[in-house]
Design an enzyme around this catalytic site. Structure first.
Site, PDB file in Angstrom:
ATOM      1  N   GLY A  12       6.249  36.930  41.842  1.00 26.85           N
ATOM      2  CA  GLY A  12       6.595  37.398  43.194  1.00 26.85           C
ATOM      3  C   GLY A  12       7.321  36.337  43.990  1.00 26.85           C
ATOM      4  N   GLY A  15       9.452  37.116  47.233  1.00 28.51           N
ATOM      5  CA  GLY A  15       8.819  37.696  48.413  1.00 28.51           C
ATOM      6  C   GLY A  15       8.799  36.728  49.577  1.00 28.51           C
ATOM      7  N   LEU A  17       6.287  35.143  51.042  1.00 25.46           N
ATOM      8  CA  LEU A  17       5.519  33.924  50.761  1.00 25.46           C
ATOM      9  C   LEU A  17       6.121  33.157  49.585  1.00 25.46           C
ATOM     10  CD1 LEU A  17       2.971  32.134  51.067  1.00 25.46           C
ATOM     11  CD2 LEU A  17       1.746  33.810  49.647  1.00 25.46           C
ATOM     12  N   ARG A  40      12.812  41.590  39.877  1.00 23.28           N
ATOM     13  CA  ARG A  40      14.273  41.696  39.804  1.00 23.28           C
ATOM     14  C   ARG A  40      14.934  40.381  40.211  1.00 23.28           C
ATOM     15  NH1 ARG A  40      12.503  44.812  43.995  1.00 23.28           N
ATOM     16  NH2 ARG A  40      12.320  46.570  42.593  1.00 23.28           N
ATOM     17  N   ASP A  56       7.895  41.144  34.484  1.00 28.14           N
ATOM     18  CA  ASP A  56       7.127  42.297  34.959  1.00 28.14           C
ATOM     19  C   ASP A  56       5.645  42.011  34.705  1.00 28.14           C
ATOM     20  OD1 ASP A  56       5.860  44.681  35.426  1.00 28.14           O
ATOM     21  OD2 ASP A  56       7.238  45.906  34.226  1.00 28.14           O
ATOM     22  N   TYR A 146      -4.360  48.464  49.148  1.00 32.49           N
ATOM     23  CA  TYR A 146      -4.046  47.035  49.127  1.00 32.49           C
ATOM     24  C   TYR A 146      -5.323  46.206  49.336  1.00 32.49           C
ATOM     25  CZ  TYR A 146      -2.046  42.621  50.865  1.00 32.49           C
ATOM     26  OH  TYR A 146      -1.740  41.308  51.082  1.00 32.49           O
ATOM     27  N   LYS A 150      -7.246  43.649  46.836  1.00 29.03           N
ATOM     28  CA  LYS A 150      -7.466  42.235  47.167  1.00 29.03           C
ATOM     29  C   LYS A 150      -8.959  41.886  47.054  1.00 29.03           C
ATOM     30  CE  LYS A 150      -3.338  40.737  47.736  1.00 29.03           C
ATOM     31  NZ  LYS A 150      -2.795  39.821  46.727  1.00 29.03           N
TER      32      LYS A 150
HETATM   33  N1  SER Z   1       0.300  40.913  55.916  1.00 33.39           N
HETATM   34  C1  SER Z   1      -0.291  41.848  55.016  1.00 33.39           C
HETATM   35  C2  SER Z   1       0.006  43.239  55.388  1.00 33.39           C
HETATM   36  O1  SER Z   1       0.212  43.490  56.540  1.00 33.39           O
HETATM   37  C3  SER Z   1      -1.761  41.678  55.000  1.00 33.39           C
HETATM   38  O2  SER Z   1      -2.087  40.715  54.074  1.00 33.39           O
HETATM   39  O3  SER Z   1      -0.023  44.084  54.547  1.00 33.39           O
END
Ligand code: SER
Length: 325
Positions: A12, A15, A17, A40, A56, A146, A150
């Site tokens: 990643g 992204g 981060l 990608r 991937d 999500y 996590k």
């Molecule tokens: N910043 C993230 C989000 O808003 C939360 O970890 O999905």
């Protein structure tokens, strides 16, 4: 000090981060020791990786081959779908976030990876969690895919650490604010978008309501925390699920006011959408005293310092673009 034979894999890496953490790791360990990967090819001028490969993470065998071929010793596993995208594509989010993470853990166990980093999030908490000064250990019950991924990911980190002795470390990031690469698909992303709109049009329509308080952090602090956690002595790491972490909390109305210190005519309106319910299930403020105690965490930026730096950097970038055009 970094050992010369260390080879770091970042998933990643393109992204929000990943872009900045990869650069910081290259600085700390040497650019030729860091292999940036993503699903990608890089699309952004901020991506100046010395080594980059498409990878991937959902393909466990490919990942295992990749890790062996490149002699990877450390993994920073950042690839994931964020909260808002995850609610639109729940099964994909689970597949990427959970299967991807289990692939990393399994291959790490098999080949003996020395150290692994897993980013968790305030999204691991849920509507039953105390919202103010949320403790390190408390009721979780996340309400988004999500968040479930996590929280489950934290528990797997803890399991692989205790069962197989893997040195897995993790932080529960608050919303991250940065200017190098835009975030994608998060609920806290309004706090980044607002700067672009403030500078482009002087106006922003926020998808959360005025009083939604969420924990946040400026990217330089997130990078500092990550490196500090990973470089801390093993004996200092007492939490093997994930550490609470924060810098400051604010509402959309408060960040708008802070932006007005620099752009007095800035206007904000509110049009909450499905992301309001997600934000309402997350903490407003976080107790990160365990991170402060165990490995000396302390943020550098408050709201005013972050806003000043964001605006200065975005203005500078805009003037460079104007100069080129
Ligand atoms: N910043 C993230 C989000 O808003 C939360 O970890 O999905």
């Amino acid at each position: 000090m970094a050992k010369t034979q260390e080879t770091l894999l970042v998933t990643g890496a393109c992204g929000q981060l990943g872009t900045e953490l990869t650069a910081a790791l290259a600085q700390a360990y040497g650019a030729n020791r860091v292999i940036a990967t993503d699903i990608r090819q890089p699309q952004n001028a901020a991506h100046t990786f010395e080594r980059f490969e498409v990878l991937d993470i959902t393909q466990g065998n490919e990942m295992a081959e990749f890790i062996q071929k490149h002699g990877i010793t450390h993994i920073y596993h950042l690839a994931a779908l964020l909260s808002a995208t995850g609610e639109q594509k729940p099964m994909l989010a689970w597949q990427v976030n959970m299967q991807g993470w289990l692939n990393v853990l399994e291959v790490s166990r098999e080949v003996g990876i020395q150290q692994i980093y897993f980013p968790s999030s305030i999204a691991a908490f849920g509507a039953d969690t105390p919202r103010e000064n949320t403790p390190q250990t408390t009721v979780m019950n996340p309400g988004t895919v999500y968040g479930i991924s996590k929280y489950a990911g934290e528990l797997w980190a803890n399991y692989y650490c205790h069962r197989y002795g893997l040195d897995v470390r993790s932080l529960r990031y608050p919303g991250l604010i940065s200017y190098s690469t835009p975030p994608g698909g998060g609920t806290t992303d309004y706090a980044v978008d607002i700067f672009y709109k403030a500078l482009e049009t002087g106006h922003y329509t926020c998808f959360l309501d005025a009083e939604t308080r969420l924990p946040m952090m400026y990217m330089p602090d997130a990078i500092k925390a990550t490196l500090q956690l990973m470089q801390a002595d093993q004996s200092a790491i007492k939490v093997r699920t994930s550490y609470n972490l924060t810098a400051f909390s604010f509402t959309p109305a408060e960040i708008a006011q802070a932006i007005r210190q620099h752009i007095p005519a800035f206007e904000i309106q509110y049009a909450p959408d499905f992301r309001q319910a997600i934000a309402d299930s997350w903490p407003a403020t976080i107790d990160d005293s365990q991170a402060r105690m165990d490995w000396g965490w302390q943020p550098d930026y408050d709201l005013a310092a972050m806003v000043k730096d964001m605006i200065a950097n975005l203005q500078q970038r805009n003037s460079q673009i104007m100069a080129i055009v």
